[in-house]
Design a protein around this motif. Structure first.
Motif, PDB file in Angstrom:
ATOM      1  N   TRP A  31       0.836  -1.200   0.000  1.00 10.21           N
ATOM      2  CA  TRP A  31       0.000   0.000   0.000  1.00 10.21           C
ATOM      3  C   TRP A  31       0.873   1.254   0.000  1.00 10.21           C
ATOM      4  CZ3 TRP A  31      -2.572   2.101   5.003  1.00 10.21           C
ATOM      5  CH2 TRP A  31      -3.377   3.196   4.707  1.00 10.21           C
ATOM      6  N   LYS A  62      -9.400  12.155  -9.482  1.00 15.00           N
ATOM      7  CA  LYS A  62     -10.620  12.568 -10.191  1.00 15.00           C
ATOM      8  C   LYS A  62     -10.484  13.980 -10.768  1.00 15.00           C
ATOM      9  CE  LYS A  62     -13.910  10.189 -10.126  1.00 15.00           C
ATOM     10  NZ  LYS A  62     -14.318   9.238 -11.156  1.00 15.00           N
ATOM     11  N   THR A  73      -5.573   0.200  -3.554  1.00 16.34           N
ATOM     12  CA  THR A  73      -6.687   0.277  -2.603  1.00 16.34           C
ATOM     13  C   THR A  73      -6.997  -1.072  -1.954  1.00 16.34           C
ATOM     14  OG1 THR A  73      -7.590   2.252  -3.642  1.00 16.34           O
ATOM     15  CG2 THR A  73      -9.127   0.911  -2.346  1.00 16.34           C
ATOM     16  N   TYR A 114      -7.457  10.032  -4.083  1.00 19.68           N
ATOM     17  CA  TYR A 114      -8.485   9.673  -5.066  1.00 19.68           C
ATOM     18  C   TYR A 114      -9.207  10.927  -5.569  1.00 19.68           C
ATOM     19  CZ  TYR A 114     -12.448   7.472  -7.320  1.00 19.68           C
ATOM     20  OH  TYR A 114     -13.390   7.090  -8.243  1.00 19.68           O
ATOM     21  N   LYS A 115      -9.480  11.852  -4.660  1.00 16.77           N
ATOM     22  CA  LYS A 115     -10.101  13.121  -5.062  1.00 16.77           C
ATOM     23  C   LYS A 115      -9.218  13.824  -6.093  1.00 16.77           C
ATOM     24  CE  LYS A 115     -11.432  17.603  -3.272  1.00 16.77           C
ATOM     25  NZ  LYS A 115     -11.372  18.538  -2.169  1.00 16.77           N
ATOM     26  N   TRP A 138      -4.180   3.900  -8.226  1.00 19.42           N
ATOM     27  CA  TRP A 138      -5.039   4.064  -7.043  1.00 19.42           C
ATOM     28  C   TRP A 138      -5.891   2.815  -6.833  1.00 19.42           C
ATOM     29  CZ3 TRP A 138      -9.921   4.111  -5.053  1.00 19.42           C
ATOM     30  CH2 TRP A 138     -10.049   4.655  -3.783  1.00 19.42           C
ATOM     31  N   TYR A 153      -5.356   6.797   5.899  1.00 23.10           N
ATOM     32  CA  TYR A 153      -6.544   6.439   5.123  1.00 23.10           C
ATOM     33  C   TYR A 153      -7.245   7.683   4.591  1.00 23.10           C
ATOM     34  CZ  TYR A 153      -6.214   1.480   6.076  1.00 23.10           C
ATOM     35  OH  TYR A 153      -5.785   0.179   6.094  1.00 23.10           O
ATOM     36  N   ILE A 154      -7.276   8.743   5.372  1.00 20.49           N
ATOM     37  CA  ILE A 154      -7.827  10.015   4.873  1.00 20.49           C
ATOM     38  C   ILE A 154      -6.988  10.506   3.698  1.00 20.49           C
ATOM     39  CG2 ILE A 154      -8.157  12.453   5.453  1.00 20.49           C
ATOM     40  CD1 ILE A 154      -8.927  11.479   8.300  1.00 20.49           C
ATOM     41  N   TYR A 155      -5.676  10.443   3.848  1.00 19.20           N
ATOM     42  CA  TYR A 155      -4.746  10.828   2.788  1.00 19.20           C
ATOM     43  C   TYR A 155      -4.997   9.992   1.526  1.00 19.20           C
ATOM     44  CZ  TYR A 155      -0.178  11.515   0.508  1.00 19.20           C
ATOM     45  OH  TYR A 155       0.830  11.790  -0.384  1.00 19.20           O
ATOM     46  N   HIS A 156      -5.174   8.687   1.716  1.00 21.92           N
ATOM     47  CA  HIS A 156      -5.423   7.780   0.597  1.00 21.92           C
ATOM     48  C   HIS A 156      -6.655   8.230  -0.196  1.00 21.92           C
ATOM     49  CE1 HIS A 156      -5.468   3.850  -1.459  1.00 21.92           C
ATOM     50  NE2 HIS A 156      -6.783   3.912  -1.329  1.00 21.92           N
ATOM     51  N   PHE A 157      -7.728   8.558   0.489  1.00 20.52           N
ATOM     52  CA  PHE A 157      -8.947   8.979  -0.210  1.00 20.52           C
ATOM     53  C   PHE A 157      -8.835  10.403  -0.751  1.00 20.52           C
ATOM     54  CE2 PHE A 157     -10.435   5.193   1.930  1.00 20.52           C
ATOM     55  CZ  PHE A 157     -11.067   4.563   0.870  1.00 20.52           C
ATOM     56  N   TYR A 158      -8.013  11.229  -0.127  1.00 19.93           N
ATOM     57  CA  TYR A 158      -7.730  12.543  -0.695  1.00 19.93           C
ATOM     58  C   TYR A 158      -7.005  12.392  -2.035  1.00 19.93           C
ATOM     59  CZ  TYR A 158      -5.836  17.226  -1.347  1.00 19.93           C
ATOM     60  OH  TYR A 158      -5.500  18.445  -1.883  1.00 19.93           O
TER      61      TYR A 158
END
Length: 142
Positions: free
Chosen positions: A17, A105, A55, A101-102, A51, A94-99
């Motif tokens: 990861w 996009k 994930t 993804y933002k 990504w 995990y917040i960083y990981h989804f950031y």
């Protein structure tokens, strides 16, 4: 023996990861630097694939980490103050990981709002967090 296998899998998936977490912002640096449409389109594909590739490793890191906590038991968990701090730092990853993804996009829509320098700093942040996590897990101080 089961405990050691679960720990080994947890570490393996965490390393996989983190490899992606370290590389994706580097792709953003290059993507934000280029002006050529064909190169930008290639970066879009690479970023999205990376990504989605890492994930599942993030999910498996979580699953095996929870499994370890369950195996060690509630008393151990309550007494392991270092682990509570580690879990806060892991939550930040995990917040960083989804950031990320933002940002994937935004790049996909050609709506990048940041400079290459921003992505260089973003690339360094998880290194410091990982250093703290590994230090807490190995030293178990606090």
């Amino acid at each position: 023996m089961t405990l050691l296998w679960i720990k080994a899998l947890h570490l393996f998936f965490m390393i996989a990861w983190m490899a992606g977490i370290f590389y994706l912002p580097r792709l953003f640096v290059y993507h934000a630097t280029t002006k050529e449409k064909v190169v930008k389109d290639q970066f879009k594909i690479m970023e999205k694939r990376l990504w989605f590739f890492v994930t599942p490793f993030a999910l498996l890191t979580f699953i095996f980490g929870i499994w370890l906590i369950v195996l060690y038991g509630a008393d151990w968990f309550a007494a392991a103050k270092w682990l509570h701090i580690k879990l806060l730092l892991v939550f930040a990853l995990y917040i960083y990981h989804f950031y990320l993804y933002k940002l994937v996009k935004q790049f996909a829509r050609d709506e990048n709002k940041h400079s290459p320098l921003f992505y260089r700093f973003l690339n360094e942040a998880p290194v410091l967090v990982l250093l703290a996590i590994v230090s807490l897990a190995v030293v178990k101080y606090l």
